[in-house]
Design a protein around this motif. Structure first.
Motif, mmCIF file in Angstrom:
data_model
loop_
_atom_site.group_PDB
_atom_site.id
_atom_site.type_symbol
_atom_site.label_atom_id
_atom_site.label_comp_id
_atom_site.label_asym_id
_atom_site.label_seq_id
_atom_site.Cartn_x
_atom_site.Cartn_y
_atom_site.Cartn_z
ATOM 1 N N ILE A 180 103.776 -8.762 50.034
ATOM 2 C CA ILE A 180 104.534 -9.966 50.383
ATOM 3 C C ILE A 180 105.875 -9.981 49.659
ATOM 4 N N LEU A 181 105.866 -9.625 48.357
ATOM 5 C CA LEU A 181 107.104 -9.642 47.577
ATOM 6 C C LEU A 181 108.091 -8.577 48.034
ATOM 7 N N ASP A 182 107.580 -7.440 48.522
ATOM 8 C CA ASP A 182 108.458 -6.352 48.972
ATOM 9 C C ASP A 182 108.986 -6.552 50.386
ATOM 10 N N THR A 183 108.433 -7.515 51.116
ATOM 11 C CA THR A 183 108.858 -7.754 52.493
ATOM 12 C C THR A 183 110.236 -8.403 52.510
ATOM 13 N N ASN A 184 111.115 -7.887 53.365
ATOM 14 C CA ASN A 184 112.442 -8.477 53.522
ATOM 15 C C ASN A 184 112.287 -9.844 54.193
ATOM 16 N N THR A 185 112.986 -10.846 53.666
ATOM 17 C CA THR A 185 112.843 -12.205 54.207
ATOM 18 C C THR A 185 113.276 -12.282 55.666
ATOM 19 N N SER A 186 114.181 -11.419 56.100
ATOM 20 C CA SER A 186 114.626 -11.448 57.496
ATOM 21 C C SER A 186 113.541 -10.931 58.436
ATOM 22 N N ASP A 187 112.562 -10.192 57.886
ATOM 23 C CA ASP A 187 111.472 -9.672 58.713
ATOM 24 C C ASP A 187 110.331 -10.670 58.876
ATOM 25 N N LEU A 188 110.368 -11.737 58.099
ATOM 26 C CA LEU A 188 109.284 -12.714 58.157
ATOM 27 C C LEU A 188 109.388 -13.553 59.419
ATOM 28 N N LYS A 189 108.278 -13.716 60.099
ATOM 29 C CA LYS A 189 108.215 -14.554 61.302
ATOM 30 C C LYS A 189 107.081 -15.551 61.118
ATOM 31 N N PHE A 190 107.405 -16.828 61.265
ATOM 32 C CA PHE A 190 106.394 -17.870 61.168
ATOM 33 C C PHE A 190 106.142 -18.403 62.568
ATOM 34 N N SER A 191 104.942 -18.170 63.066
ATOM 35 C CA SER A 191 104.632 -18.525 64.451
ATOM 36 C C SER A 191 104.624 -20.034 64.672
ATOM 37 N N PHE A 192 104.483 -20.820 63.597
ATOM 38 C CA PHE A 192 104.413 -22.258 63.783
ATOM 39 C C PHE A 192 105.795 -22.903 63.823
ATOM 40 N N LEU A 193 106.882 -22.110 63.608
ATOM 41 C CA LEU A 193 108.232 -22.663 63.643
ATOM 42 C C LEU A 193 108.879 -22.405 65.001
ATOM 43 N N PRO A 194 109.697 -23.338 65.521
ATOM 44 C CA PRO A 194 110.462 -23.077 66.741
ATOM 45 C C PRO A 194 111.434 -21.921 66.529
ATOM 46 N N SER A 195 111.868 -21.297 67.625
ATOM 47 C CA SER A 195 112.693 -20.086 67.528
ATOM 48 C C SER A 195 114.004 -20.331 66.807
ATOM 49 N N GLN A 196 114.599 -21.537 66.926
ATOM 50 C CA GLN A 196 115.882 -21.775 66.285
ATOM 51 C C GLN A 196 115.784 -21.816 64.759
ATOM 52 N N TYR A 197 114.551 -21.950 64.226
ATOM 53 C CA TYR A 197 114.380 -21.982 62.770
ATOM 54 C C TYR A 197 113.959 -20.630 62.207
ATOM 55 N N GLN A 198 113.751 -19.642 63.070
ATOM 56 C CA GLN A 198 113.363 -18.319 62.592
ATOM 57 C C GLN A 198 114.563 -17.638 61.946
#
Length: 200
Positions: A180-198
């Motif tokens: 989790i710590l090594d993952t780039n924040t831009s690669d994170l996708k949260f399925s519960f957020l609308p697309s404009q907040y990704q």
């Protein structure tokens, strides 16, 4: 029109008082009528807004039902909170037990500098079995002539101790945290957020 009184209300049959029935006087709050809003009388107050006692009983039943639903909703929410409190109590108990064990192991007698990432073994002293000591030598290396083995622990980099039987679980947790710590924040996708907040 024998079933109408002199005011135009329909006469009802005499009903005996039922103590289990909702109390209209205490259970129902009616809005106070203003016969002349802003000084203008718009309608005849005697001909408008007439309610029978059956309407009041129905209104009282509705208020009572709303009270029951409110109590049920509050009760279910409090049940969830109680479960969360029990979970947090269990977590707090585990944290305190781990802290006590860590402090005990750090104070256990040894003649060397402890290095994080290494495994150490606790034995009972032969001369005084009530006393324990920390060793770098495993029970297999001691052989049958060794002191009585108690448990083995690995010293973590946060200076906590992990018992040998829990090493796999701790290693998996550490690997997951590092991933989790090594993952780039831009690669994170949260399925519960609308697309404009990704993250873009």
């Amino acid at each position: 029109m024998a079933d109408m009184d002199d005011r135009g209300f329909k006469k009802a049959e005499l009903v005996m008082f039922n103590p289990a029935a909702p109390n209209i006087q205490s259970g129902v709050n009616l809005v106070e009528r203003d016969t002349c809003p802003n000084g203008y009388q718009l309608v005849d107050p005697d001909r408008s807004g007439k309610k029978t006692q059956f309407d009041l009983v129905e209104l009282a039943q509705q208020v009572e039902k709303a009270d029951q639903f409110t109590r049920a909703t509050a009760g279910s929410k409090l049940t969830v909170i109680a479960e969360q409190v029990r979970f947090l109590q269990d977590q707090a108990r585990k944290v305190l037990e781990e802290a006590r064990l860590n402090a005990l192991l750090h104070k256990t007698s040894c003649n060397f500098k402890k290095i994080p990432g290494k495994t150490y073994y606790v034995y009972k002293q032969k001369k005084n079995p009530d006393e324990e000591f920390l060793s770098m030598i495993s029970p297999e290396e001691w052989g049958a002539a060794g002191p009585e083995f108690v448990a083995g622990y690995r010293l973590e980099f946060d200076m906590s101790w992990t018992e040998l039987k829990d090493l796999d679980r701790r290693t998996n947790e550490t690997a997951l945290i590092n991933k989790i710590l090594d993952t780039n924040t831009s690669d994170l996708k949260f399925s519960f957020l609308p697309s404009q907040y990704q993250a873009n």
